[in-house]
Design a protein around this motif. Sequence first.
Motif, PDB file in Angstrom:
ATOM      1  N   LEU A 239     -20.179 -30.037  15.171  1.00 25.79           N
ATOM      2  CA  LEU A 239     -19.222 -28.976  15.483  1.00 25.79           C
ATOM      3  C   LEU A 239     -19.920 -27.637  15.621  1.00 25.79           C
ATOM      4  O   LEU A 239     -20.968 -27.399  15.032  1.00 25.79           O
ATOM      5  CB  LEU A 239     -18.178 -28.867  14.376  1.00 25.79           C
ATOM      6  CG  LEU A 239     -17.133 -29.966  14.326  1.00 25.79           C
ATOM      7  CD1 LEU A 239     -16.202 -29.745  13.155  1.00 25.79           C
ATOM      8  CD2 LEU A 239     -16.352 -30.026  15.615  1.00 25.79           C
ATOM      9  N   ALA A 240     -19.301 -26.759  16.394  1.00 21.77           N
ATOM     10  CA  ALA A 240     -19.822 -25.407  16.555  1.00 21.77           C
ATOM     11  C   ALA A 240     -19.737 -24.666  15.233  1.00 21.77           C
ATOM     12  O   ALA A 240     -18.771 -24.826  14.480  1.00 21.77           O
ATOM     13  CB  ALA A 240     -19.033 -24.673  17.623  1.00 21.77           C
ATOM     14  N   GLU A 241     -20.732 -23.861  14.975  1.00 18.67           N
ATOM     15  CA  GLU A 241     -20.722 -23.044  13.771  1.00 18.67           C
ATOM     16  C   GLU A 241     -19.601 -22.017  13.882  1.00 18.67           C
ATOM     17  O   GLU A 241     -19.355 -21.475  14.970  1.00 18.67           O
ATOM     18  CB  GLU A 241     -22.076 -22.329  13.657  1.00 18.67           C
ATOM     19  CG  GLU A 241     -22.374 -21.838  12.262  1.00 18.67           C
ATOM     20  CD  GLU A 241     -23.804 -21.332  12.169  1.00 18.67           C
ATOM     21  OE1 GLU A 241     -23.973 -20.232  11.642  1.00 18.67           O
ATOM     22  OE2 GLU A 241     -24.719 -22.043  12.623  1.00 18.67           O
ATOM     23  N   ASN A 242     -18.904 -21.757  12.802  1.00 23.22           N
ATOM     24  CA  ASN A 242     -17.781 -20.810  12.781  1.00 23.22           C
ATOM     25  C   ASN A 242     -16.715 -21.165  13.815  1.00 23.22           C
ATOM     26  O   ASN A 242     -16.173 -20.303  14.496  1.00 23.22           O
ATOM     27  CB  ASN A 242     -18.272 -19.376  13.013  1.00 23.22           C
ATOM     28  CG  ASN A 242     -19.216 -18.919  11.945  1.00 23.22           C
ATOM     29  OD1 ASN A 242     -19.014 -19.204  10.770  1.00 23.22           O
ATOM     30  ND2 ASN A 242     -20.258 -18.231  12.348  1.00 23.22           N
ATOM     31  N   TYR A 243     -16.409 -22.449  13.915  1.00 23.92           N
ATOM     32  CA  TYR A 243     -15.475 -22.925  14.934  1.00 23.92           C
ATOM     33  C   TYR A 243     -14.134 -22.189  14.929  1.00 23.92           C
ATOM     34  O   TYR A 243     -13.683 -21.745  15.987  1.00 23.92           O
ATOM     35  CB  TYR A 243     -15.249 -24.438  14.777  1.00 23.92           C
ATOM     36  CG  TYR A 243     -14.159 -24.948  15.675  1.00 23.92           C
ATOM     37  CD1 TYR A 243     -14.386 -25.123  17.031  1.00 23.92           C
ATOM     38  CD2 TYR A 243     -12.888 -25.203  15.179  1.00 23.92           C
ATOM     39  CE1 TYR A 243     -13.383 -25.560  17.871  1.00 23.92           C
ATOM     40  CE2 TYR A 243     -11.880 -25.640  16.006  1.00 23.92           C
ATOM     41  CZ  TYR A 243     -12.129 -25.817  17.350  1.00 23.92           C
ATOM     42  OH  TYR A 243     -11.129 -26.230  18.174  1.00 23.92           O
TER      43      TYR A 243
ATOM     44  N   LYS B  28     -14.487 -18.753  16.540  1.00 24.03           N
ATOM     45  CA  LYS B  28     -14.793 -18.844  17.970  1.00 24.03           C
ATOM     46  C   LYS B  28     -13.567 -19.306  18.765  1.00 24.03           C
ATOM     47  O   LYS B  28     -13.318 -18.809  19.860  1.00 24.03           O
ATOM     48  CB  LYS B  28     -15.972 -19.785  18.201  1.00 24.03           C
ATOM     49  CG  LYS B  28     -17.277 -19.180  17.728  1.00 24.03           C
ATOM     50  CD  LYS B  28     -18.447 -20.120  17.942  1.00 24.03           C
ATOM     51  CE  LYS B  28     -19.726 -19.456  17.435  1.00 24.03           C
ATOM     52  NZ  LYS B  28     -20.891 -20.309  17.558  1.00 24.03           N
ATOM     53  N   ALA B  29     -12.816 -20.224  18.205  1.00 26.71           N
ATOM     54  CA  ALA B  29     -11.611 -20.696  18.883  1.00 26.71           C
ATOM     55  C   ALA B  29     -10.593 -19.563  18.998  1.00 26.71           C
ATOM     56  O   ALA B  29      -9.951 -19.394  20.042  1.00 26.71           O
ATOM     57  CB  ALA B  29     -11.015 -21.883  18.140  1.00 26.71           C
TER      58      ALA B  29
ATOM     59  N   HIS C 195     -11.835 -33.434  11.000  1.00 24.21           N
ATOM     60  CA  HIS C 195     -12.018 -31.989  11.118  1.00 24.21           C
ATOM     61  C   HIS C 195     -10.672 -31.273  11.242  1.00 24.21           C
ATOM     62  O   HIS C 195     -10.555 -30.249  11.902  1.00 24.21           O
ATOM     63  CB  HIS C 195     -12.914 -31.654  12.317  1.00 24.21           C
ATOM     64  CG  HIS C 195     -14.278 -32.212  12.193  1.00 24.21           C
ATOM     65  ND1 HIS C 195     -15.223 -31.696  11.332  1.00 24.21           N
ATOM     66  CD2 HIS C 195     -14.860 -33.289  12.791  1.00 24.21           C
ATOM     67  CE1 HIS C 195     -16.327 -32.412  11.422  1.00 24.21           C
ATOM     68  NE2 HIS C 195     -16.128 -33.385  12.297  1.00 24.21           N
TER      69      HIS C 195
ATOM     70  N   ASN D  45     -10.438 -27.473  10.246  1.00 25.18           N
ATOM     71  CA  ASN D  45     -10.859 -26.481  11.242  1.00 25.18           C
ATOM     72  C   ASN D  45      -9.710 -26.121  12.165  1.00 25.18           C
ATOM     73  O   ASN D  45      -9.494 -24.952  12.494  1.00 25.18           O
ATOM     74  CB  ASN D  45     -12.037 -27.007  12.069  1.00 25.18           C
ATOM     75  CG  ASN D  45     -13.347 -26.931  11.330  1.00 25.18           C
ATOM     76  OD1 ASN D  45     -13.527 -26.070  10.482  1.00 25.18           O
ATOM     77  ND2 ASN D  45     -14.257 -27.822  11.638  1.00 25.18           N
ATOM     78  N   SER D  46      -8.971 -27.120  12.606  1.00 19.93           N
ATOM     79  CA  SER D  46      -7.831 -26.868  13.495  1.00 19.93           C
ATOM     80  C   SER D  46      -6.758 -26.064  12.780  1.00 19.93           C
ATOM     81  O   SER D  46      -6.166 -25.148  13.355  1.00 19.93           O
ATOM     82  CB  SER D  46      -7.252 -28.192  13.997  1.00 19.93           C
ATOM     83  OG  SER D  46      -8.189 -28.838  14.819  1.00 19.93           O
TER      84      SER D  46
END
Length: 146
Positions: free
Chosen positions: A2-6, A9-10, A47, A50-51
Amino acid sequence: MLAENYPQKALKAIEEMYRQKGNRLVFDEQNNLESGLIIRHLVLPNHIENSKQVFALDDKKILYLYKEEGKREFAFNLIVQKYSERLYWHIRSLTLDHQDTNDLLQTTLIKIWSNLPSFREESKLYTWIYRIATNEALTFLKRKQL
């Protein structure tokens, strides 16, 4: 991977989509969104948190965004998206009429937009919004009786 700091960033990506699309939301008679910024988000297995972080902005984060330069309309639309349905049903429980409720909801949202700069954060945001909606509905009902 996964992207760091998702989540951050989203949210930035959503802000950019909003900047490009604008703040016009169009609803039908049943209060369903017909056009505007609609976000579909893929939840990856394992994940989910994160969402949740992307879309579960608490009121403090929304108010922080509201105070940032150039993000007032974006933050206000988050408030509208987060609370419109709850406000609709609260007002509807007082007026019992769909059209009156829609009119009062719009009036309530205008009052929230106009008075948000002076919100002192002495209560929760929804408590303040709920009070505005209640006052608008009660004033409407008093006028209707006259």
